[in-house]
Design a protein around this motif. Structure first.
Motif, PDB file in Angstrom:
ATOM      1  N   LYS A  78       0.836  -1.201   0.000  1.00 18.03           N
ATOM      2  CA  LYS A  78       0.000   0.000   0.000  1.00 18.03           C
ATOM      3  C   LYS A  78       0.873   1.256   0.000  1.00 18.03           C
ATOM      4  CE  LYS A  78      -2.215   1.537   3.676  1.00 18.03           C
ATOM      5  NZ  LYS A  78      -3.183   1.790   4.759  1.00 18.03           N
ATOM      6  N   GLU A  79       1.963   1.227   0.780  1.00 18.09           N
ATOM      7  CA  GLU A  79       2.877   2.370   0.796  1.00 18.09           C
ATOM      8  C   GLU A  79       3.569   2.543  -0.552  1.00 18.09           C
ATOM      9  OE1 GLU A  79       3.173   4.652   3.172  1.00 18.09           O
ATOM     10  OE2 GLU A  79       1.500   3.565   4.065  1.00 18.09           O
ATOM     11  N   MET A  80       3.905   1.429  -1.200  1.00 22.86           N
ATOM     12  CA  MET A  80       4.581   1.491  -2.499  1.00 22.86           C
ATOM     13  C   MET A  80       3.719   2.151  -3.567  1.00 22.86           C
ATOM     14  SD  MET A  80       6.540  -2.163  -2.850  1.00 22.86           S
ATOM     15  CE  MET A  80       6.971  -1.793  -4.554  1.00 22.86           C
ATOM     16  N   VAL A  81       2.393   1.927  -3.486  1.00 20.69           N
ATOM     17  CA  VAL A  81       1.508   2.499  -4.513  1.00 20.69           C
ATOM     18  C   VAL A  81       1.014   3.891  -4.138  1.00 20.69           C
ATOM     19  CG1 VAL A  81       0.784   0.248  -5.344  1.00 20.69           C
ATOM     20  CG2 VAL A  81      -0.566   1.366  -3.557  1.00 20.69           C
ATOM     21  N   GLY A  82       1.602   4.483  -3.084  1.00 19.92           N
ATOM     22  CA  GLY A  82       1.281   5.867  -2.778  1.00 19.92           C
ATOM     23  C   GLY A  82       0.570   6.083  -1.473  1.00 19.92           C
ATOM     24  N   GLY A  83       0.408   5.029  -0.658  1.00 18.68           N
ATOM     25  CA  GLY A  83      -0.202   5.204   0.650  1.00 18.68           C
ATOM     26  C   GLY A  83      -1.664   4.853   0.721  1.00 18.68           C
ATOM     27  N   ASN A  84      -2.300   4.571  -0.419  1.00 19.76           N
ATOM     28  CA  ASN A  84      -3.716   4.203  -0.436  1.00 19.76           C
ATOM     29  C   ASN A  84      -4.019   3.349  -1.652  1.00 19.76           C
ATOM     30  OD1 ASN A  84      -5.403   5.473   1.782  1.00 19.76           O
ATOM     31  ND2 ASN A  84      -4.275   7.255   1.075  1.00 19.76           N
ATOM     32  N   PHE A  85      -4.854   2.343  -1.465  1.00 19.84           N
ATOM     33  CA  PHE A  85      -5.384   1.600  -2.598  1.00 19.84           C
ATOM     34  C   PHE A  85      -6.480   2.449  -3.237  1.00 19.84           C
ATOM     35  CE2 PHE A  85      -4.195  -1.813   0.457  1.00 19.84           C
ATOM     36  CZ  PHE A  85      -3.159  -2.362  -0.287  1.00 19.84           C
ATOM     37  N   ILE A  86      -6.456   2.575  -4.550  1.00 17.78           N
ATOM     38  CA  ILE A  86      -7.459   3.414  -5.201  1.00 17.78           C
ATOM     39  C   ILE A  86      -8.412   2.617  -6.081  1.00 17.78           C
ATOM     40  CG2 ILE A  86      -6.041   5.481  -5.129  1.00 17.78           C
ATOM     41  CD1 ILE A  86      -5.227   4.969  -7.950  1.00 17.78           C
ATOM     42  N   SER A  87      -8.234   1.308  -6.155  1.00 16.84           N
ATOM     43  CA  SER A  87      -9.171   0.484  -6.921  1.00 16.84           C
ATOM     44  C   SER A  87      -9.023  -0.969  -6.493  1.00 16.84           C
ATOM     45  CB  SER A  87      -8.899   0.603  -8.426  1.00 16.84           C
ATOM     46  OG  SER A  87      -7.655   0.010  -8.759  1.00 16.84           O
ATOM     47  N   LYS A  88     -10.068  -1.758  -6.755  1.00 16.09           N
ATOM     48  CA  LYS A  88     -10.000  -3.193  -6.491  1.00 16.09           C
ATOM     49  C   LYS A  88      -8.916  -3.835  -7.346  1.00 16.09           C
ATOM     50  CE  LYS A  88     -14.932  -3.617  -5.327  1.00 16.09           C
ATOM     51  NZ  LYS A  88     -16.216  -4.246  -5.700  1.00 16.09           N
ATOM     52  N   GLU A  89      -8.802  -3.364  -8.571  1.00 14.48           N
ATOM     53  CA  GLU A  89      -7.812  -3.895  -9.498  1.00 14.48           C
ATOM     54  C   GLU A  89      -6.408  -3.767  -8.920  1.00 14.48           C
ATOM     55  OE1 GLU A  89      -7.243  -3.335 -14.224  1.00 14.48           O
ATOM     56  OE2 GLU A  89      -6.988  -1.519 -13.053  1.00 14.48           O
ATOM     57  N   GLN A  90      -6.134  -2.652  -8.257  1.00 13.69           N
ATOM     58  CA  GLN A  90      -4.811  -2.423  -7.692  1.00 13.69           C
ATOM     59  C   GLN A  90      -4.547  -3.362  -6.516  1.00 13.69           C
ATOM     60  OE1 GLN A  90      -3.888   1.235  -5.380  1.00 13.69           O
ATOM     61  NE2 GLN A  90      -2.521   1.712  -7.085  1.00 13.69           N
ATOM     62  N   LEU A  91      -5.529  -3.529  -5.630  1.00 14.48           N
ATOM     63  CA  LEU A  91      -5.371  -4.432  -4.493  1.00 14.48           C
ATOM     64  C   LEU A  91      -5.147  -5.864  -4.964  1.00 14.48           C
ATOM     65  CD1 LEU A  91      -5.442  -5.027  -1.451  1.00 14.48           C
ATOM     66  CD2 LEU A  91      -7.935  -5.184  -1.616  1.00 14.48           C
ATOM     67  N   LYS A  92      -5.841  -6.250  -6.028  1.00 10.31           N
ATOM     68  CA  LYS A  92      -5.742  -7.610  -6.557  1.00 10.31           C
ATOM     69  C   LYS A  92      -4.319  -7.945  -6.992  1.00 10.31           C
ATOM     70  CE  LYS A  92      -8.028 -10.659  -9.916  1.00 10.31           C
ATOM     71  NZ  LYS A  92      -9.019 -10.720 -11.013  1.00 10.31           N
ATOM     72  N   LYS A  93      -3.542  -6.922  -7.383  1.00  6.29           N
ATOM     73  CA  LYS A  93      -2.179  -7.145  -7.861  1.00  6.29           C
ATOM     74  C   LYS A  93      -1.197  -7.460  -6.749  1.00  6.29           C
ATOM     75  CE  LYS A  93      -2.651  -4.220 -11.974  1.00  6.29           C
ATOM     76  NZ  LYS A  93      -2.182  -2.984 -12.664  1.00  6.29           N
ATOM     77  N   CYS A  94      -1.585  -7.243  -5.500  1.00  7.12           N
ATOM     78  CA  CYS A  94      -0.699  -7.531  -4.373  1.00  7.12           C
ATOM     79  C   CYS A  94      -0.511  -9.045  -4.275  1.00  7.12           C
ATOM     80  CB  CYS A  94      -1.283  -6.976  -3.078  1.00  7.12           C
ATOM     81  SG  CYS A  94      -0.238  -7.292  -1.639  1.00  7.12           S
ATOM     82  N   TYR A  95       0.745  -9.512  -4.333  1.00  7.13           N
ATOM     83  CA  TYR A  95       0.963 -10.958  -4.403  1.00  7.13           C
ATOM     84  C   TYR A  95       0.625 -11.680  -3.101  1.00  7.13           C
ATOM     85  CZ  TYR A  95       5.445 -10.279  -1.947  1.00  7.13           C
ATOM     86  OH  TYR A  95       6.413  -9.969  -1.033  1.00  7.13           O
ATOM     87  N   ALA A  96       0.463 -10.941  -2.001  1.00  5.80           N
ATOM     88  CA  ALA A  96       0.079 -11.571  -0.741  1.00  5.80           C
ATOM     89  C   ALA A  96      -1.414 -11.891  -0.698  1.00  5.80           C
ATOM     90  CB  ALA A  96       0.440 -10.654   0.425  1.00  5.80           C
ATOM     91  N   VAL A  97      -2.170 -11.361  -1.656  1.00 14.04           N
ATOM     92  CA  VAL A  97      -3.616 -11.621  -1.731  1.00 14.04           C
ATOM     93  C   VAL A  97      -3.853 -12.618  -2.857  1.00 14.04           C
ATOM     94  CG1 VAL A  97      -5.907 -10.613  -2.005  1.00 14.04           C
ATOM     95  CG2 VAL A  97      -4.076  -9.277  -0.939  1.00 14.04           C
TER      96      VAL A  97
END
Length: 423
Positions: A78-97
């Motif tokens: 979350k910190e790497m992408v700017g401190g906030n998730f801004i879409s479901k698509e972005q969260l989905k890219k996190c390899y821990a999920v």
């Protein structure tokens, strides 16, 4: 003989004890052992409610079924992408999920599905837009203060309220809210998942202005909206209040000039039907290349000034955003970076970059092994990897080896290499 007798007697005694113990054990009633339930390490809680993943700390991610290590990875991402998730698509890219975990959480996430132009420049890092929403809301119930709390300016909030009143006191639907020219398409995409309104406008709906008695038919003539005063707009069928709103929109929002008929169409007091009536008679006097001191075809986008951007037609906020982004980057390397700048009129900037030049000869570029530490820590593309780069280059003098150790996503590495010396 007596010694052997004792041994036999002892053996018989031990055998008897064993037989009695075995009989006692097999004669006991069968005990009921508690049922064993295996709990998957990453199971998802079954009592989920809608939530914003940006509000969760490490413990709350663990409560959703993630391990401590996975929760830590999600927060770092979350910190790497700017401190906030801004879409479901972005969260989905996190390899821990995992895909399975994301599928279980997706319907509860208070985030838009996707987001265009998701990165913006602010204080040296990429962050999400200034418009912040953390819970679902009914826009009909928001006051001007409520819109300002989300991140809209005082003038924007007042215009949104006026637009609602123009509709009759209710936005009616998401469709009508989207038509408010004050709310950009990017900001609407951020608001839409939280808005408690029907998706489409009910059939037969008419706004308050359309419900007024029909006026006598107007005899239109060719007119220039850039020189029309209040009486001129009233002669076209607008009320005095509407006429003043159009003039304020032209003079304040557009800095004195409609640049195209589409600019006029975006004024919320002009209904689509009214615009279609006016369109054949519109004759604009504005020429973006007339009476300009600057020849933008010879202007360098890495040297263009605030005054020149205003001269081209950008408002002060857009001009400041563009120059602030350029300063933090140390100069633009390609024109796409300019279009990715937050809070700009993209259509107008697209015209600008199609005309102007981009000279990159003065943009600082380094190798990973010799880049100044301060530059690495402050540059928006490098700041999140700066500590690793500084650490790795104490042991390695080869850029290729350091790139390999960083293990960056391809899009991040590509972006960073824009500011690297050619090998």
């Amino acid at each position: 003989m007596r010694k052997n007798d004792y041994r036999k007697l002892a053996f018989m005694g031990i055998l008897l004890i064993i037989l009695l113990a075995f009989q006692h054990y097999t004669g006991r009633e069968k005990e009921n052992f508690p049922e064993v339930q295996f709990i998957m390490e990453n199971s998802v809680l079954t009592t989920l409610t809608d939530f914003n993943p940006n509000d969760l700390d490490s413990k709350q991610w663990e409560q959703l079924g993630f391990s401590e290590k996975q929760a830590s990875t999600i927060l770092k991402y979350k910190e790497m992408v700017g401190g906030n998730f801004i879409s479901k698509e972005q969260l989905k890219k996190c390899y821990a999920v995992s895909p399975e975990k994301f599928a279980a959480l997706e319907s509860y996430l208070l985030l838009p599905e996707t987001a265009e132009n998701t990165y913006l420049k602010k204080s040296g890092s990429y962050e999400k837009s200034g418009i912040i929403v953390r819970e679902k809301f009914n826009p009909d119930r928001l006051t001007a203060a409520g819109w300002m709390k989300m991140g809209f300016s005082e003038k924007q909030a007042a215009a949104i309220i006026k637009y609602k009143n123009y509709l009759g006191g209710s936005f009616i639907s998401k469709e009508k809210l989207k038509e408010c020219f004050i709310i950009s398409s990017e900001n609407y995409n951020r608001l839409e998942p939280y808005v408690l309104l029907p998706l489409t406008t009910p059939a037969g709906f008419k706004n308050r202005a359309e419900n007024k008695p029909e006026k006598s038919k107007i005899h239109y003539r060719v007119f220039d909206p850039n020189i029309l005063d209040s009486e001129g707009w009233k002669a076209l069928g607008f009320s005095e209040r509407q006429a003043n709103t159009i003039i304020n929109y032209r003079d304040r929002n557009l800095r004195g000039s409609f640049k195209s008929p589409e600019d006029l169409e975006k004024c919320f007091v002009i209904s689509p039907e009214k615009f279609q009536e006016l369109k054949p008679y519109i004759k604009l006097s504005f020429d973006p290349h007339k009476n300009q001191e600057t020849d933008f075809s010879k202007t360098d986008l890495n040297a263009i000034t605030f005054k020149q951007l205003i001269e081209f037609g950008l408002d002060e906020r857009s001009a400041a955003s563009l120059l602030g982004f350029r300063k933090k980057l140390g100069g633009f390397v390609n024109k796409q970076q300019i279009l990715d700048t937050y809070n700009i009129d993209k259509d107008l900037v697209q015209k600008l970059i199609s005309i102007a030049q981009l000279n990159t000869s003065n943009v600082s570029k380094y190798n990973l092994t010799d880049a100044p530490e301060e530059w690495l820590r402050n540059h928006p593309y490098f700041k999140y990897s700066a500590d690793k780069i500084i650490f790795y280059r104490t042991s390695y003098s080869d850029d290729a080896k350091i790139w390999k150790l960083l293990k960056l996503k391809p899009e991040y590495e590509t972006r960073m290499k824009l500011y690297m010396k050619a090998p």
